[in-house]
Write a protein that holds these residues in place. Structure first.
Motif, mmCIF file in Angstrom:
data_model
loop_
_atom_site.group_PDB
_atom_site.id
_atom_site.type_symbol
_atom_site.label_atom_id
_atom_site.label_comp_id
_atom_site.label_asym_id
_atom_site.label_seq_id
_atom_site.Cartn_x
_atom_site.Cartn_y
_atom_site.Cartn_z
ATOM 1 N N THR A 29 26.095 55.312 1.046
ATOM 2 C CA THR A 29 24.957 55.500 2.084
ATOM 3 C C THR A 29 23.721 54.460 1.654
ATOM 4 O OG1 THR A 29 25.095 57.786 2.497
ATOM 5 C CG2 THR A 29 23.105 56.771 3.181
ATOM 6 N N LEU A 30 23.530 54.360 0.530
ATOM 7 C CA LEU A 30 22.767 53.198 -0.284
ATOM 8 C C LEU A 30 23.123 51.996 0.215
ATOM 9 C CD1 LEU A 30 20.028 52.999 -1.561
ATOM 10 C CD2 LEU A 30 21.269 52.756 -3.718
ATOM 11 N N GLU A 33 22.682 51.013 3.777
ATOM 12 C CA GLU A 33 21.226 50.567 3.983
ATOM 13 C C GLU A 33 20.878 49.343 3.443
ATOM 14 O OE1 GLU A 33 19.037 53.799 2.254
ATOM 15 O OE2 GLU A 33 19.589 55.415 3.955
ATOM 16 N N LYS A 34 21.302 48.868 2.580
ATOM 17 C CA LYS A 34 20.787 47.535 1.744
ATOM 18 C C LYS A 34 21.726 46.463 2.123
ATOM 19 C CE LYS A 34 18.810 49.582 -2.528
ATOM 20 N NZ LYS A 34 17.521 48.802 -2.163
ATOM 21 N N GLU A 35 22.701 46.734 3.179
ATOM 22 C CA GLU A 35 23.587 45.777 3.747
ATOM 23 C C GLU A 35 24.324 45.003 2.568
ATOM 24 O OE1 GLU A 35 21.392 43.139 6.337
ATOM 25 O OE2 GLU A 35 21.363 44.815 7.923
#
Length: 319
Positions: A29-30, A33-35
């Protein structure tokens, strides 16, 4: 592309802890979010103790790989990012310290392990790792992996081979390549199906060129293991080097391509070469319904599915 690192430490290849499953989902997930990509780095005492003969723990390792990718893919799908890029690396096998790689920009870790990251950062002075703290609200009971019997007499292979199209590298490809690499003691041969054999494939225009697919395999193998030599070559027939190179001693196949392995050995017999030991990757076979209670169908993602997805989601020309 930059990557986030998730270190996971196992004592034995008996299963993943519930908390570790949660860590993988959080890290995916992280990274989304950070691509960024995600690199899961596994250290394991059982792997360390079997480094001289990985064949002895063949089924356990591939079951673990399957379990890791199932969690990653399920999380990616829920986030509507089915093409999210995740790589699983075995720190005891790969031959380099993953946390020093320049493409790693952050590490997911529990609060009590922050000091480890601080130590790494003293040696990465010009590019310190960002620390992303994981939530740890789970117990540490293990969930068992698939039970497999394994080879009766584990062998050591100097030069193993594997083949495939390897278009748009996905979890199934990575399991095949990783397992072949860790099985090989000195060198590895990969046959990549040449463009001329793919003319009838669906969405042929979306298949990466032979050169691009060869390069993608080389780059992935450099991530998986740096202590052996690689030969990644285009092939224009179903056999490739497996029937012309007498030094190859093992061939890695999936359940679906096992018959192809038998054909290879028939051809080698006609040429006077010894037969290849066949090692089967069965976690990506439909015969295995689940790993750790997780649906295995998610690992059946294919290059053709990816091309369909790209074709349906790529921007349409307005001209």
């Amino acid at each position: 592309m930059t990557s986030i690192l998730l270190p996971l430490q196992l004592q034995a290849l008996i299963g993943l802890e519930h908390r570790q499953l949660s860590f993988i989902a959080q890290a995916v997930t992280l990274a989304i979010e950070k691509e960024a990509k995600l690199t899961i780095a596994i250290t394991c005492e059982e792997i360390k103790s079997n480094l001289q003969c990985i064949d002895a723990i063949w089924e356990k390792i591939q079951a673990l790989l399957g379990a890791l990718y199932v969690v990653q893919l399920n999380t990616s799908y829920q986030a509507q990012k089915p093409l999210f890029n995740c790589n699983v690396v075995f720190q005891d096998i790969c031959g380099y310290p993953i946390h020093f790689e320049p493409y790693i920009i952050a590490v997911c870790i529990v609060e009590q392990d922050k000091e480890k990251v601080n130590t790494w950062n003293t040696e990465r002075a010009e590019s310190p790792l960002q620390c992303c703290i994981l939530t740890d609200n789970h117990d540490d009971k293990h969930t068992n992996l698939i039970e497999n019997t394994g080879p009766i007499e584990p062998l050591v292979f100097n030069r193993a081979a594997v083949g495939g199209t390897f278009d748009h590298l996905h979890a199934g490809h990575k399991i095949l390549l990783t397992m072949t690499a860790i099985l090989s003691a000195k060198s590895m041969v990969v046959g990549v199906t040449d463009d001329c054999m793919l003319l009838k494939k669906k969405h042929r225009e979306l298949i990466d060129s032979t050169d691009k697919r060869v390069k993608a395999v080389q780059e992935y193998l450099n991530l998986a293991k740096r202590t052996i030599q690689y030969e990644v070559v285009p092939i224009t027939d179903p056999f490739g080097p497996t029937v012309t190179d007498p030094t190859i001693d093992a061939l890695v196949v999936s359940k679906e391509t096992l018959k192809g392995g038998d054909l290879v050995n028939n051809e080698r017999d006609m040429r006077g070469y010894p037969p290849l030991e066949l090692r089967i990757i069965d976690v990506i076979s439909s015969e295995n319904a689940s790993v750790q209670g997780k649906d295995m169908d998610v690992l059946k993602i294919s290059s053709s599915w990816i091309r369909d997805y790209i074709a349906k989601n790529q921007p349409r020309s307005t001209s």
